[in-house]
Design a protein around this motif. Structure first.
Motif, PDB file in Angstrom:
ATOM      1  N   GLU A 126      69.310  12.636  35.148  1.00 32.75           N
ATOM      2  CA  GLU A 126      67.889  12.829  35.440  1.00 32.75           C
ATOM      3  C   GLU A 126      67.690  13.191  36.911  1.00 32.75           C
ATOM      4  OE1 GLU A 126      65.950   9.250  34.105  1.00 32.75           O
ATOM      5  OE2 GLU A 126      66.415   9.680  32.008  1.00 32.75           O
ATOM      6  N   HIS A 127      68.433  12.532  37.790  1.00 31.55           N
ATOM      7  CA  HIS A 127      68.362  12.827  39.227  1.00 31.55           C
ATOM      8  C   HIS A 127      68.855  14.251  39.498  1.00 31.55           C
ATOM      9  CE1 HIS A 127      68.762  12.373  43.547  1.00 31.55           C
ATOM     10  NE2 HIS A 127      70.025  12.758  43.439  1.00 31.55           N
ATOM     11  N   SER A 142      66.039  16.653  38.314  1.00 32.56           N
ATOM     12  CA  SER A 142      64.765  16.613  39.027  1.00 32.56           C
ATOM     13  C   SER A 142      64.893  16.899  40.522  1.00 32.56           C
ATOM     14  CB  SER A 142      64.071  15.267  38.818  1.00 32.56           C
ATOM     15  OG  SER A 142      64.810  14.220  39.421  1.00 32.56           O
ATOM     16  N   GLU A 145      68.026  20.388  40.780  1.00 37.18           N
ATOM     17  CA  GLU A 145      67.693  21.537  39.944  1.00 37.18           C
ATOM     18  C   GLU A 145      68.828  21.989  39.027  1.00 37.18           C
ATOM     19  OE1 GLU A 145      66.038  24.511  42.542  1.00 37.18           O
ATOM     20  OE2 GLU A 145      64.326  23.229  43.040  1.00 37.18           O
ATOM     21  N   ASP A 149      70.172  19.904  32.457  1.00 37.22           N
ATOM     22  CA  ASP A 149      70.772  18.804  31.702  1.00 37.22           C
ATOM     23  C   ASP A 149      71.542  19.401  30.518  1.00 37.22           C
ATOM     24  OD1 ASP A 149      71.518  16.373  30.688  1.00 37.22           O
ATOM     25  OD2 ASP A 149      69.492  15.631  30.370  1.00 37.22           O
TER      26      ASP A 149
END
Length: 63
Positions: free
Chosen positions: A34-35, A38, A41, A44
């Motif tokens: 997630e880091h 977000s 860039e 996932d």
């Protein structure tokens, strides 16, 4: 169960990220993915999560 850790300082980035995440393996992989999406860039993907999983270290016990 051994806690795992991943540290952004081990990897060069334009923003000199200093985040370190520790916890149980699946928690760390999820939070790090997630880091990465977000903040850095990345997209996932299963490949990203496998790269994260491969970079995990055992957390050193507090002395």
């Amino acid at each position: 169960m051994t806690r795992k850790t991943v540290d952004c300082r081990k990897y060069p980035s334009a923003m000199n990220c200093s985040l370190s995440i520790s916890g149980e393996e699946e928690e760390v992989v999820r939070a790090a993915a997630e880091h990465a999406v977000s903040v850095h860039e990345h997209t996932d993907s299963p490949e990203l999560r496998e790269q994260i999983r491969a970079s995990l270290d055992d957390e050193k016990a507090a002395v």
